[in-house]
Design an enzyme around this catalytic site. Sequence first.
Site, PDB file in Angstrom:
ATOM      1  N   HIS B 319       0.868  -1.181   0.000  1.00  6.80           N
ATOM      2  CA  HIS B 319       0.000   0.000   0.000  1.00  6.80           C
ATOM      3  C   HIS B 319       0.899   1.223   0.000  1.00  6.80           C
ATOM      4  CE1 HIS B 319      -3.043   2.895   1.053  1.00  6.80           C
ATOM      5  NE2 HIS B 319      -3.955   1.971   0.853  1.00  6.80           N
ATOM      6  N   ARG B 339      -6.492  10.171  -0.039  1.00  8.27           N
ATOM      7  CA  ARG B 339      -6.190  10.742  -1.358  1.00  8.27           C
ATOM      8  C   ARG B 339      -7.463  10.886  -2.181  1.00  8.27           C
ATOM      9  NH1 ARG B 339      -2.700   6.494  -3.387  1.00  8.27           N
ATOM     10  NH2 ARG B 339      -3.157   5.400  -1.458  1.00  8.27           N
TER      11      ARG B 339
END
Lengths: 259, 549
Positions: B319, B339
């Site tokens: 990740h 994000r």
Amino acid sequence: MAEEVKGQKPKGKSQKAAAESSAPTPQPLAPSPSSLITIFVMGEAYQVPKDLTIMKAMEYAGFKFIRGCGCRGGFCGACGTVFRTKDSYKLKVGLACQTVVEDGMYLTQIPFYPANKKEYDIAKEPANTQVLVRFYPEIMRCIACNSCTKICPQDIDVMGYINAAIRGDIEKVADMSFDCIMCGLCASRCPAEIVHYQVGLLARRLYGANVAKKAPHLAERMKEIKTGKFEPGLDKLGKMTEKELSAMFYDPKVRDVEP
Amino acid sequence: MYPQNMQESIKRLDATREARIKQAKIPLLGPEPKKELLHGFHPDYIQSSMRALTVGPNKGDRTPHEIADVLEAWPIVNPAKFDTEHPKFDVDVLIIGAGGAGVSAALVAAAHGAKVLTVTKLRIGDANTMMAQGGIQAADKANDSPERHYLDVLGGGHFKNIPELARALVSDAPGVIEWLEELGVMFDKDPDGTMLTIHGGGTSRRRMHAARDYTGAEIMRTLRDEFRNQNLELIEYCVAVELLTDEHGACAGAAFVNLETQEHFTVRAKTTIIATGGCGRLHVQGFPCTNHYGATADGLVLAYRAGAKLAFIDTIQYHPTGAAYPEQIFGLLITEKVRGVGAHLVNAEGNRFIYELESRDVTASSIIRECKGRGLGVVTPTGRLGVWLDTPLIEVLKGPGAVKKNLPAMYHQYERFGIFMDKEPILTYPTQHYQNGGILIKDNSETGVKNLYAAGEVAGGIHGRNRLMGNSLLDILVFGRRAGIAAAEAARSAVLSEAKDLGFNHVAAFESELKSAKVPVERRSPMLLPEYRRDEFKTPFPFAALGCE
Ligand SMILES: Cc1cc2nc3c(=O)[nH]c(=O)nc-3n(C[C@H](O)[C@H](O)[C@H](O)COP(=O)(O)OP(=O)(O)OC[C@H]3O[C@@H](n4cnc5c(N)ncnc54)[C@H](O)[C@@H]3O)c2cc1C
Ligand code: SF4
Ligand code: SF4
Ligand code: FES
């Protein structure tokens, strides 16, 4: 953490030097003896590094968890821990995986607490003001002592949502209890023997299933799927070569990205 | 509270925020630059981190040493110690692992009339599913379609996905969301019921459905509650240590050990579903991980010994944004949703370096390049490196309070360490997250071994070489449900061998392969639980009483 690799390593050369060390550095974190503090796990003293979480400190001390450890990330509620600190009468609480040890911390985990759960068919339960009290009548016994709120490691206003449950305000209970990780600590403290998190869970399911409006676009899509609308397109895509798919994928006219 | 050097870098980040908001979108990388970045900086491309397997159905295939070490390993229990003639339970469908895939399989198999038993390592729901924050994908809006979803899934997987599996994934997706909606999962919605959907890395439409940033927890606790409502049979704190096979090599149940009492027993089952999840706790290449405590690849090991072929075991998902500071939460997940709702990735100088929602392998590689290739990482007091996620920007873009509202779990996690992510950025570095490959399945979740099914993160082929965010929560429910149906139906016609014909012949055969490959006898698996104690506390074999010394 970084266990030595015992297997036969291949002889092939590595692709690129830069990538050789993509793992984070340094590793693992070595505790220096000067940073050791004393904690008491169920009454027994252990020397552990000062910056660790309770969970890692207990492992450092030699405990191997079976119970009392699940996600290690603050989501599962397996690791509820009750403790006192030096010279304070106050009972404190935290998740072992999220709370940092302090010198003199005197702790025990409460990995399990017996709870009662009612059975229901969520689709058939009307989301009215009576339903929560009907399944969990003991919520009426709340004496507003606030012990549940004080102990909640998620900082939830637990008493507040029990009050809302008594009023039958399902939406409020669902909203207020949303961050509950079902650790059971509130139930362990409640003089009225309420199992708060089961009430919250029932309210959230009722809200999701029977109060919130169903998504109209979803129903629409389900209809389309049933008529087989997308089958020909998927058939075609399924037969495409990697090259054809790649061309489509990188063509902004075919695969435009929604802003 | 950040130390001085980090605060200085934060000042540079604050200073560039205005300009970054106005900056044109960073374009998506084309195929060539993408390839170059991946080859240069993605951990999967470090050749010395892998080796070719010397035993089993995937002999010759490369996989990280840590996975090879559990696949090429001797059993942890002596099969002779198990009384296979007197199974403790006799059921239609046995489910191993009670995460999202296992529990949904159990619900569906039971609804199809099967007698189901679920056995799991820790508690029901102590699983990666509980930890998923960001969301679940489904093409259910008018501007979207399963075809589009399919193309995104394949693009993310570098076009290596097995087409029939990707097709099953996207076709069932809206049905899964409808099922969850009916069960009472509280998705984020507008008052009129419209789902609030956002982008995830690699999506061309906003199709990420979420329940605040507790999406996995909300799904898991709802499924678990329904499982309890249905009174389905469950055994917790018991681990599957070996599968059971009949005289023809078909799966006929499994052998278990109780972690608390060390009781050992077998379960005879007409069909078996492996739903044991991923392998984060193997710590591939020494990376920290985001996974739960029990994610140790046990299901891969058991199925492999029984002859099931694995797919894409040479690719691990890192990740892009694991916590790099503070040390106490090092490696834990910072959800992609951060994000998704607008936070920029910013280097030590205050500059962006990648479009934030590239697929995960690309974004992770770009962060590694920033830190290790270009020297533009921020250094923490313990000497670790990372780049910023500009979370205060979310407040600028979406209004005050947006961080707390959209990311309550994240906010809470940092608040505990005195970091307020609506006012200060957070530092991140890639962390081991997801097993892209696994046991090769067909679109009804069948494995290569008769009467053995696999669903969830343990299965492989659906996501090709890289999974997109939101497609795993989807995959566990799509294939969990498909496995539940297929296993229940197969159980109807399956004829079980006599208990006396059941046993561990496949293990004996595997052992002779291990012997000729000269695999050292100290190497044992499944791992069951990772070892985090100091060396002096370590015990070589978890179940010394069960015959392996
Ligand atoms: C922190 C985090 C965030 C994530 N966020 C997202 C996201 O936003 N969107 C998304 O789509 N995906 C996300 N994922 C991925 C996704 O959550 C997982 O891939 C998925 O939930 C796996 O489900 P599963 O049922 O296959 O496995 P799990 O949920 O891990 O369940 C497996 C179960 O099997 C048990 N088990 C293991 N071995 C044995 C054994 N030997 N015997 C008995 N039982 C055993 C385990 O204890 C566990 O309970 C995330 C993952 C993590 C870790
Ligand atoms: S409400 Fe109760 S069960 Fe839920 S997190 Fe708080 S203390 Fe734990
Ligand atoms: S602990 Fe029990 S009695 Fe006290 S406020 Fe909470 S619910 Fe009421
Ligand atoms: S281990 Fe899951 S909350 Fe701590």
